[in-house]
Scaffold this motif. Structure first.
Motif, PDB file in Angstrom:
ATOM      1  N   MET A 121       0.827  -1.214   0.000  1.00 47.15           N
ATOM      2  CA  MET A 121       0.000   0.000   0.000  1.00 47.15           C
ATOM      3  C   MET A 121       0.859   1.261   0.000  1.00 47.15           C
ATOM      4  O   MET A 121       0.542   2.243  -0.679  1.00 47.15           O
ATOM      5  N   GLU A 122       1.950   1.258   0.746  1.00 50.71           N
ATOM      6  CA  GLU A 122       2.873   2.403   0.744  1.00 50.71           C
ATOM      7  C   GLU A 122       3.490   2.603  -0.638  1.00 50.71           C
ATOM      8  O   GLU A 122       3.627   3.731  -1.108  1.00 50.71           O
ATOM      9  N   MET A 123       3.849   1.504  -1.300  1.00 50.10           N
ATOM     10  CA  MET A 123       4.422   1.598  -2.643  1.00 50.10           C
ATOM     11  C   MET A 123       3.407   2.198  -3.622  1.00 50.10           C
ATOM     12  O   MET A 123       3.754   3.039  -4.455  1.00 50.10           O
ATOM     13  N   ILE A 124       2.158   1.778  -3.523  1.00 49.26           N
ATOM     14  CA  ILE A 124       1.122   2.304  -4.411  1.00 49.26           C
ATOM     15  C   ILE A 124       0.906   3.791  -4.148  1.00 49.26           C
ATOM     16  O   ILE A 124       0.847   4.598  -5.085  1.00 49.26           O
ATOM     17  N   ALA A 125       0.802   4.173  -2.878  1.00 49.16           N
ATOM     18  CA  ALA A 125       0.603   5.587  -2.543  1.00 49.16           C
ATOM     19  C   ALA A 125       1.764   6.438  -3.057  1.00 49.16           C
ATOM     20  O   ALA A 125       1.553   7.513  -3.635  1.00 49.16           O
ATOM     21  N   ARG A 127       3.726   5.839  -5.588  1.00 54.76           N
ATOM     22  CA  ARG A 127       3.670   5.908  -7.057  1.00 54.76           C
ATOM     23  C   ARG A 127       2.555   6.821  -7.543  1.00 54.76           C
ATOM     24  O   ARG A 127       2.714   7.526  -8.536  1.00 54.76           O
ATOM     25  N   VAL A 128       1.417   6.811  -6.854  1.00 54.52           N
ATOM     26  CA  VAL A 128       0.325   7.704  -7.236  1.00 54.52           C
ATOM     27  C   VAL A 128       0.761   9.162  -7.054  1.00 54.52           C
ATOM     28  O   VAL A 128       0.569  10.001  -7.942  1.00 54.52           O
ATOM     29  N   LEU A 129       1.367   9.476  -5.918  1.00 52.55           N
ATOM     30  CA  LEU A 129       1.810  10.849  -5.663  1.00 52.55           C
ATOM     31  C   LEU A 129       2.902  11.286  -6.633  1.00 52.55           C
ATOM     32  O   LEU A 129       2.884  12.419  -7.135  1.00 52.55           O
ATOM     33  N   THR A 130       3.840  10.398  -6.930  1.00 56.56           N
ATOM     34  CA  THR A 130       4.907  10.718  -7.879  1.00 56.56           C
ATOM     35  C   THR A 130       4.345  10.950  -9.277  1.00 56.56           C
ATOM     36  O   THR A 130       4.712  11.917  -9.958  1.00 56.56           O
ATOM     37  N   THR A 131       3.440  10.097  -9.714  1.00 57.89           N
ATOM     38  CA  THR A 131       2.827  10.234 -11.037  1.00 57.89           C
ATOM     39  C   THR A 131       2.014  11.516 -11.128  1.00 57.89           C
ATOM     40  O   THR A 131       2.087  12.240 -12.125  1.00 57.89           O
ATOM     41  N   ARG A 132       1.243  11.800 -10.095  1.00 63.01           N
ATOM     42  CA  ARG A 132       0.438  13.027 -10.091  1.00 63.01           C
ATOM     43  C   ARG A 132       1.327  14.259 -10.184  1.00 63.01           C
ATOM     44  O   ARG A 132       1.058  15.176 -10.968  1.00 63.01           O
ATOM     45  N   ALA A 133       2.400  14.285  -9.410  1.00 61.44           N
ATOM     46  CA  ALA A 133       3.305  15.447  -9.444  1.00 61.44           C
ATOM     47  C   ALA A 133       3.994  15.582 -10.800  1.00 61.44           C
ATOM     48  O   ALA A 133       4.151  16.695 -11.323  1.00 61.44           O
ATOM     49  N   ALA A 134       4.378  14.452 -11.399  1.00 61.09           N
ATOM     50  CA  ALA A 134       5.112  14.487 -12.674  1.00 61.09           C
ATOM     51  C   ALA A 134       4.212  14.829 -13.861  1.00 61.09           C
ATOM     52  O   ALA A 134       4.689  15.346 -14.875  1.00 61.09           O
ATOM     53  N   MET A 175      -8.059  13.887  -6.874  1.00 55.78           N
ATOM     54  CA  MET A 175      -6.647  13.798  -7.256  1.00 55.78           C
ATOM     55  C   MET A 175      -6.369  14.504  -8.575  1.00 55.78           C
ATOM     56  O   MET A 175      -5.228  14.643  -8.970  1.00 55.78           O
ATOM     57  N   GLY A 176      -7.427  14.906  -9.284  1.00 56.03           N
ATOM     58  CA  GLY A 176      -7.248  15.596 -10.545  1.00 56.03           C
ATOM     59  C   GLY A 176      -7.336  14.710 -11.767  1.00 56.03           C
ATOM     60  O   GLY A 176      -7.107  15.154 -12.889  1.00 56.03           O
ATOM     61  N   ALA A 177      -7.680  13.450 -11.597  1.00 59.38           N
ATOM     62  CA  ALA A 177      -7.820  12.547 -12.738  1.00 59.38           C
ATOM     63  C   ALA A 177      -9.117  12.874 -13.477  1.00 59.38           C
ATOM     64  O   ALA A 177     -10.126  13.209 -12.862  1.00 59.38           O
TER      65      ALA A 177
END
Length: 186
Positions: A121-125, A127-134, A175-177
Motif C-alpha cells: 500500500m505504501e508503494m502504491i501511494a 507511485r500515485v503521488l509521484t505520477t500526479r506530481a510528474a 486527485m485531478g484525474a
C-alpha cells in the motif's frame, strides 16, 4: 417388527404424513445433526465478487473463519439465489491455494517476491503521488486553468456497488484525474 417401524417409508405409509414431507422423512440421524450455519458466531452481509449482477450473500463466521456462504434472502437483487459460481464462493475465500501476501516482481526482475500488505500500500501511494506530481497540468498553452493529471486513470469493477463507485469517483476527481470509467452496464 418394531425395528421396521423406524423406517421412513413405513412411517410415511402408516402415519399422517403420507407425502413424506415432514416427520415421516426424518431419521434419528437427521434429528441429531444441526446445520453448520447454526454454530456461527456472526453473519456478515456481502456481495458476490463474480459478475456485475451484485447478488447478496450472507457470510457465516465462526472463530473468525468463514464456515459458509449462502445467498441473502433479503437482497432485492437475488432474493437468496446464487449462480453456481456464487454458490462456490466459500472456496474462493477458504482455499488452501489462496494467496495471502502480495506478489510483486520488481522492474526488470525475473522472480516474484512476497510483500506484506502495508508495504504494498505504501508503494502504491508513493507511485500515485509521484505520477500526479510528474504529470500535473495547472494550465494549458493559452493560460486556461486545467488543474488535472492525465497520468492517472481509473476503471471501476463490475461488482462495486453505487456507494463504492461514488467514493472512487470522488477520490480520483479530487486527485485531478479526468479519465474515470466503470465497465458495469447494468
Amino acid at each position: 417388527m418394531a425395528a421396521f417401524l423406524g423406517w421412513p417409508v413405513l412411517r410415511q405409509l402408516t402415519g399422517p404424513d403420507v407425502l413424506g414431507r415432514g416427520k415421516a422423512a426424518r431419521s434419528r440421524k437427521t434429528d441429531q445433526i444441526t446445520p453448520r450455519t447454526a454454530t456461527a458466531d456472526r453473519v456478515a452481509r456481502s456481495v458476490c465478487p463474480y459478475c456485475a449482477v451484485g447478488c447478496g450473500q450472507r457470510v457465516f463466521v465462526k472463530d473468525e473463519k468463514v464456515i459458509q456462504i449462502e445467498g441473502d434472502p433479503d437482497s432485492p437483487i437475488s432474493r437468496g439465489r446464487l449462480c453456481p459460481k456464487g454458490s462456490a464462493s466459500k472456496s474462493l475465500v477458504t482455499s488452501p491455494d489462496r494467496l495471502e501476501t502480495i506478489r510483486y516482481r520488481r522492474p526488470y526482475g525475473t522472480e516474484w517476491e512476497d510483500l506484506d500488505l502495508d508495504t504494498a500500500m505504501e508503494m502504491i501511494a508513493d507511485r500515485v503521488l509521484t505520477t500526479r506530481a510528474a504529470t500535473w497540468q495547472q494550465t494549458d498553452a493559452e493560460g486556461r486553468h486545467l488543474r488535472r493529471t492525465m497520468g492517472i486513470a481509473a476503471l471501476g469493477g463490475a461488482t462495486l456497488d453505487n456507494e463504492e463507485n461514488y467514493l472512487i469517483k470522488k477520490l480520483f476527481t479530487a486527485m485531478g484525474a479526468v479519465q474515470i470509467e466503470n465497465q458495469a452496464r447494468i
